[in-house]
Design a protein around this motif. Structure first.
Motif, PDB file in Angstrom:
ATOM      1  N   VAL A 193       0.874  -1.185   0.000  1.00  0.00           N
ATOM      2  CA  VAL A 193       0.000   0.000   0.000  1.00  0.00           C
ATOM      3  C   VAL A 193       0.900   1.220   0.000  1.00  0.00           C
ATOM      4  O   VAL A 193       1.655   1.451   0.937  1.00  0.00           O
ATOM      5  CB  VAL A 193      -0.926  -0.004   1.239  1.00  0.00           C
ATOM      6  N   THR A 223      -1.767   6.193   5.302  1.00  0.00           N
ATOM      7  CA  THR A 223      -3.028   5.832   5.933  1.00  0.00           C
ATOM      8  C   THR A 223      -3.610   7.033   6.676  1.00  0.00           C
ATOM      9  O   THR A 223      -2.882   7.875   7.196  1.00  0.00           O
ATOM     10  CB  THR A 223      -2.838   4.652   6.897  1.00  0.00           C
ATOM     11  N   TRP A 282       2.838  -1.574   5.292  1.00  0.00           N
ATOM     12  CA  TRP A 282       1.394  -1.754   5.077  1.00  0.00           C
ATOM     13  C   TRP A 282       1.162  -2.488   3.771  1.00  0.00           C
ATOM     14  O   TRP A 282       1.887  -2.288   2.793  1.00  0.00           O
ATOM     15  CB  TRP A 282       0.693  -0.391   5.020  1.00  0.00           C
ATOM     16  N   GLU A 342      -2.076  -4.735   1.277  1.00  0.00           N
ATOM     17  CA  GLU A 342      -3.453  -5.229   1.120  1.00  0.00           C
ATOM     18  C   GLU A 342      -3.389  -6.714   0.790  1.00  0.00           C
ATOM     19  O   GLU A 342      -2.636  -7.127  -0.097  1.00  0.00           O
ATOM     20  CB  GLU A 342      -4.140  -4.457  -0.007  1.00  0.00           C
ATOM     21  N   VAL A 370      -6.538  -4.520   4.734  1.00  0.00           N
ATOM     22  CA  VAL A 370      -5.269  -3.789   4.741  1.00  0.00           C
ATOM     23  C   VAL A 370      -4.623  -4.036   6.098  1.00  0.00           C
ATOM     24  O   VAL A 370      -5.271  -3.857   7.132  1.00  0.00           O
ATOM     25  CB  VAL A 370      -5.489  -2.281   4.501  1.00  0.00           C
TER      26      VAL A 370
END
Lengths: 81, 228
Positions: free
Chosen positions: A15, A19, A33, A35, A55
């Motif tokens: 990702v 965030t 991070w 998904e 996620v």
């Protein structure tokens, strides 16, 4: 290449966006991070902890970075979702 | 060299006495046999596949064995003694280097022996055939299909995909790793790293002329279903 993660592992797509969730500093790094795109079977006597589309924030210990830019990690290294 | 009394020897838990035959003192280059210095390279070089330990002994015959293996922090998996005296066994060259460096080579009636940890043995062979031990897997490189042309480029192999050619009984890891029993011979496996030790080096192949790699189940991250 079509692959299936081993039991107890999941495949993630990185990702690359910040965030919006407020997280402690150590969790904010972008490459931690991902998904979930594929799940291996859960480990024996363990419930499935994530599903496709989640996620997750993960610990990079033991992570495998594939040639096509996916990451395969142990479900034990998922810190939060 | 230390002389030992072979008939009365009793091994400590987890230790195996292996007779070595100096096979790798010669390098087989076709019909020609070349002499090489076996014990000149030290370290765990075969773990990085750089080839520094390429002439070290990789196999021998079990001369004495322990009756049990105790759990130890040195190795992160449980295992049971699964060999008999007289079985031929394969081990990493680093195990040979360590055995000769720490304890030296033992002799008995002109025969040579080393002591190796049971956990380090890869494979055994006897009259019933060969079998992997300690959970190790025997794997082959997988060639990439790079061109349909008659004159194709040099062989290209996937660096982190191997064909699982032989596996033994699954093992149980002490900590976070898991040996998936559903992974079977004939599967294509994606591994965490790109370099793994070879069972035998070029010029010292006694098990098979093919190049085999030895991989632990914890190194597998995925099964490759297709290469498209």
């Amino acid at each position: 290449m079509e692959i299936i993660p081993k039991t107890g592992k999941v495949m993630l797509k990185p990702v690359h966006k910040e965030t919006k969730i407020e997280m402690p500093k150590q969790y904010r790094k972008k490459d931690r991070w991902g998904e979930v795109v594929l799940c291996g079977h859960p480990l024996p006597e363990e419930e499935s902890v994530v599903s496709v589309g989640d996620v997750v924030c993960f610990n990079t210990a033991g992570a495998k970075y594939t040639d096509d830019d996916f990451i395969i990690i142990d479900t034990k290294n998922i810190m939060l979702r | 060299m230390i002389k030992i009394d072979l008939p009365n020897i009793k091994m400590q838990p987890g230790k195996i006495l292996v007779e070595i035959f100096g096979q790798n003192e010669t390098l087989n280059a076709g019909d020609i046999k070349l002499h090489v210095n076996v014990g000149k390279a030290y370290g765990t070089s075969d773990m990085t596949a750089t080839g520094d330990g390429e002439h070290m002994e990789r196999s021998g015959k079990v001369a004495a064995k322990c009756n049990r293996v105790e759990p130890t922090q040195k190795y992160n998996y449980y295992t049971d003694i699964d060999l008999e005296i007289g079985d031929e066994v394969w081990f990493p060259s680093s195990a040979y280097a360590k055995a000769t460096r720490n304890l030296g080579v033992f002799t008995y009636k002109e025969r040579q022996f080393i002591i190796i940890d049971y956990h380090l043995l890869y494979m055994k062979q006897n009259d019933h055939g060969s079998e992997m031990i300690n959970g190790y897997m025997l794997c082959k490189s997988v060639e990439k299909c790079v061109s349909n042309l008659v004159v194709a480029p040099k062989d290209v192999y996937y660096e982190d995909v191997f064909l699982l050619a032989k596996r033994g009984k699954p093992i149980e890891y002490i900590n976070r790793y898991y040996d998936d029993p559903s992974i079977k011979e004939g599967d294509y496996i994606l591994t965490r790293f790109k370099h793994y030790p070879k069972l035998e080096e070029m010029g010292h192949k006694y098990y098979s002329d093919e190049t085999y790699y030895v991989i632990q189940p914890k190194e597998i991250v995925a099964i490759v279903k297709s290469f498209k």
